[in-house]
Design a protein around this motif. Structure first.
Motif, PDB file in Angstrom:
ATOM      1  N   UNK A 169       0.831  -1.204   0.000  1.00 30.42           N
ATOM      2  CA  UNK A 169       0.000   0.000   0.000  1.00 30.42           C
ATOM      3  C   UNK A 169       0.872   1.263   0.000  1.00 30.42           C
ATOM      4  N   UNK A 170       1.953   1.221   0.778  1.00 33.76           N
ATOM      5  CA  UNK A 170       2.847   2.377   0.810  1.00 33.76           C
ATOM      6  C   UNK A 170       3.498   2.633  -0.533  1.00 33.76           C
ATOM      7  N   UNK A 171       3.888   1.553  -1.218  1.00 38.60           N
ATOM      8  CA  UNK A 171       4.523   1.697  -2.528  1.00 38.60           C
ATOM      9  C   UNK A 171       3.550   2.259  -3.557  1.00 38.60           C
ATOM     10  N   UNK A 172       2.286   1.855  -3.480  1.00 40.32           N
ATOM     11  CA  UNK A 172       1.303   2.431  -4.404  1.00 40.32           C
ATOM     12  C   UNK A 172       1.170   3.938  -4.179  1.00 40.32           C
ATOM     13  N   UNK A 173       1.255   4.364  -2.920  1.00 38.90           N
ATOM     14  CA  UNK A 173       1.196   5.796  -2.629  1.00 38.90           C
ATOM     15  C   UNK A 173       2.395   6.529  -3.197  1.00 38.90           C
ATOM     16  N   UNK A 174       3.579   5.942  -3.054  1.00 41.99           N
ATOM     17  CA  UNK A 174       4.793   6.561  -3.589  1.00 41.99           C
ATOM     18  C   UNK A 174       4.700   6.689  -5.108  1.00 41.99           C
ATOM     19  N   UNK A 175       4.265   5.599  -5.766  1.00 38.57           N
ATOM     20  CA  UNK A 175       4.152   5.637  -7.225  1.00 38.57           C
ATOM     21  C   UNK A 175       3.122   6.676  -7.657  1.00 38.57           C
ATOM     22  N   UNK A 176       1.992   6.722  -6.964  1.00 39.09           N
ATOM     23  CA  UNK A 176       0.962   7.700  -7.312  1.00 39.09           C
ATOM     24  C   UNK A 176       1.489   9.123  -7.179  1.00 39.09           C
ATOM     25  N   UNK A 177       2.406   9.333  -6.259  1.00 36.80           N
ATOM     26  CA  UNK A 177       2.982  10.669  -6.059  1.00 36.80           C
ATOM     27  C   UNK A 177       3.878  11.075  -7.227  1.00 36.80           C
ATOM     28  N   UNK A 178       4.572  10.107  -7.830  1.00 39.96           N
ATOM     29  CA  UNK A 178       5.556  10.444  -8.867  1.00 39.96           C
ATOM     30  C   UNK A 178       5.072  10.114 -10.279  1.00 39.96           C
ATOM     31  N   UNK A 179       3.922   9.452 -10.401  1.00 41.30           N
ATOM     32  CA  UNK A 179       3.446   9.030 -11.712  1.00 41.30           C
ATOM     33  C   UNK A 179       2.802  10.208 -12.445  1.00 41.30           C
ATOM     34  N   UNK A 180       3.267  10.462 -13.649  1.00 41.01           N
ATOM     35  CA  UNK A 180       2.708  11.526 -14.481  1.00 41.01           C
ATOM     36  C   UNK A 180       2.464  10.971 -15.877  1.00 41.01           C
ATOM     37  N   UNK A 181       1.320  11.306 -16.498  1.00 39.86           N
ATOM     38  CA  UNK A 181       1.009  10.786 -17.826  1.00 39.86           C
ATOM     39  C   UNK A 181       2.057  11.203 -18.853  1.00 39.86           C
ATOM     40  N   UNK A 182       2.363  10.277 -19.765  1.00 41.57           N
ATOM     41  CA  UNK A 182       3.290  10.577 -20.847  1.00 41.57           C
ATOM     42  C   UNK A 182       2.555  11.316 -21.956  1.00 41.57           C
ATOM     43  N   UNK A 183       3.307  11.825 -22.901  1.00 44.50           N
ATOM     44  CA  UNK A 183       2.731  12.480 -24.070  1.00 44.50           C
ATOM     45  C   UNK A 183       3.279  11.798 -25.329  1.00 44.50           C
ATOM     46  N   UNK A 184       2.430  11.077 -26.081  1.00 41.31           N
ATOM     47  CA  UNK A 184       0.986  10.886 -25.902  1.00 41.31           C
ATOM     48  C   UNK A 184       0.687  10.012 -24.685  1.00 41.31           C
ATOM     49  N   UNK A 185      -0.566  10.101 -24.184  1.00 40.49           N
ATOM     50  CA  UNK A 185      -0.930   9.508 -22.908  1.00 40.49           C
ATOM     51  C   UNK A 185      -0.759   8.000 -22.879  1.00 40.49           C
ATOM     52  N   UNK A 186      -0.947   7.343 -24.061  1.00 44.82           N
ATOM     53  CA  UNK A 186      -0.892   5.876 -24.046  1.00 44.82           C
ATOM     54  C   UNK A 186       0.526   5.350 -23.844  1.00 44.82           C
ATOM     55  N   UNK A 187       1.534   6.216 -23.949  1.00 41.96           N
ATOM     56  CA  UNK A 187       2.903   5.792 -23.641  1.00 41.96           C
ATOM     57  C   UNK A 187       3.085   5.549 -22.147  1.00 41.96           C
ATOM     58  N   UNK A 188       2.106   6.012 -21.344  1.00 41.31           N
ATOM     59  CA  UNK A 188       2.187   5.799 -19.898  1.00 41.31           C
ATOM     60  C   UNK A 188       2.270   4.321 -19.552  1.00 41.31           C
ATOM     61  N   UNK A 189       1.669   3.480 -20.407  1.00 34.87           N
ATOM     62  CA  UNK A 189       1.655   2.047 -20.130  1.00 34.87           C
ATOM     63  C   UNK A 189       3.066   1.460 -20.139  1.00 34.87           C
ATOM     64  N   UNK A 190       4.020   2.170 -20.736  1.00 29.41           N
ATOM     65  CA  UNK A 190       5.391   1.675 -20.788  1.00 29.41           C
ATOM     66  C   UNK A 190       6.230   2.164 -19.615  1.00 29.41           C
ATOM     67  N   UNK A 191       5.650   2.971 -18.737  1.00 24.18           N
ATOM     68  CA  UNK A 191       6.389   3.444 -17.574  1.00 24.18           C
ATOM     69  C   UNK A 191       6.491   2.322 -16.535  1.00 24.18           C
ATOM     70  N   UNK A 192       7.698   1.968 -16.106  1.00 29.53           N
ATOM     71  CA  UNK A 192       7.829   0.881 -15.125  1.00 29.53           C
ATOM     72  C   UNK A 192       7.123   1.178 -13.814  1.00 29.53           C
ATOM     73  N   UNK A 193       7.027   2.471 -13.450  1.00 28.16           N
ATOM     74  CA  UNK A 193       6.366   2.789 -12.183  1.00 28.16           C
ATOM     75  C   UNK A 193       4.872   2.475 -12.227  1.00 28.16           C
TER      76      UNK A 193
END
Length: 274
Positions: A169-193
């Motif tokens: 649960x703590x790790x999900x919070x950390x990732x949510x804090x640093x996760x930002x959508x890529x441009x274009x947005x669908x590239x976000x799926x390739x982010x390891x976080x």
């Protein structure tokens, strides 16, 4: 203010979900033997509503973490146990002890102090290597979960599983804090976080269920609360740019201790008995 509202909504959603799921399970258990799948589904439909609220609460917490520090949001999410306690009194006929009423007041005071002292702002941008590090962390959480699951000592297993759940649960919070959508947005799926969030979140939910099955709800919830709140808060302050308003470090410290201590005192309400 909108981010704080998001965190409050998430805490309310999580707390209400616990009560709805408890009622759903209770009604499902009371269904006559031999009931059809449709009849059992109708009896336990509130459990599904609770799961939907969990999903909504998660999305609200993601929004809050975009601008609020981890020490504030994680404390507010842990306070969902207070929401559960109040709703259990209103709808399940549960009676709170004087100690639990006092704990509710302490949690509320702690959250007010934290909200007053938190400095708003986005987290530092992490490099790709940081994303892979988070994904590796989710793998370690999964390994800890497997170790706890295979441990034949029920008490020790419950502790390990609770720690795995809290770390997840703590790790999900950390990732949510640093996760930002890529441009274009669908590239976000390739982010390891992003995949770190998926793996850690799934492991956390499953590990918490197994921990409750093998240990006392009070102990399991207290360990999970402490792990998922303290560790992300420390990481946020040390590495992600989370901060406290000038002149408010003592206020923030007192608020954090009060909120976490109150939540741990209410830990027995994290899982309503069916």
């Amino acid at each position: 203010m909108l981010a704080i509202v998001g965190a409050v909504v998430a805490a309310i959603a999580y707390g209400a979900a616990t009560v709805l799921q408890a009622v759903g399970v209770r009604r499902l258990a009371a269904a006559p033997a031999g009931s059809s799948l449709w009849q059992r589904g109708r009896a336990g439909w509130l459990y599904g509503v609770g799961l939907a609220l969990d999903g909504g609460g998660f999305l609200a917490s993601l929004a809050a973490l975009q601008t609020l520090p981890l020490f504030l949001v994680e404390s507010m999410l842990a306070s969902s146990v207070g929401v559960t306690a109040v709703l259990a009194v209103l709808f399940l006929g549960v009676r709170l002890s004087g100690r639990e009423v006092a704990a509710l007041a302490v949690v509320g005071l702690g959250l007010v102090l934290l909200a007053a002292s938190a400095r708003e702002g986005p987290a530092r941008t992490i490099a790709t290597s940081g994303g892979w590090l988070l994904l590796a962390g989710s793998g370690l959480v999964a390994a800890l979960f497997v170790a706890g699951l295979l441990d034949r000592g029920r008490d020790r297993s419950a502790v390990v599983l609770a720690v795995a759940s809290g770390l997840g649960f703590g790790l999900t919070g950390i990732v949510a804090r640093v996760l930002h959508p890529s441009n274009p947005w669908w590239h976000t799926v390739f982010q390891p976080q992003l995949w770190a969030l998926v793996v850690a979140g799934a492991v956390a939910v499953v590990a918490y269920g197994f921990a409750l099955d093998r240990g006392r709800a009070t102990s399991v919830a207290a360990i999970t609360f402490a792990t998922e709140t303290v560790i992300p808060a420390a990481i946020g302050l040390a590495f992600l740019g989370d901060g406290v308003r000038s002149g408010f470090p003592v206020v923030a410290g007192l608020g954090f201790v009060a909120a976490l201590g109150g939540c741990m005192a209410l830990a027995a309400r994290a899982e309503i008995e069916n």
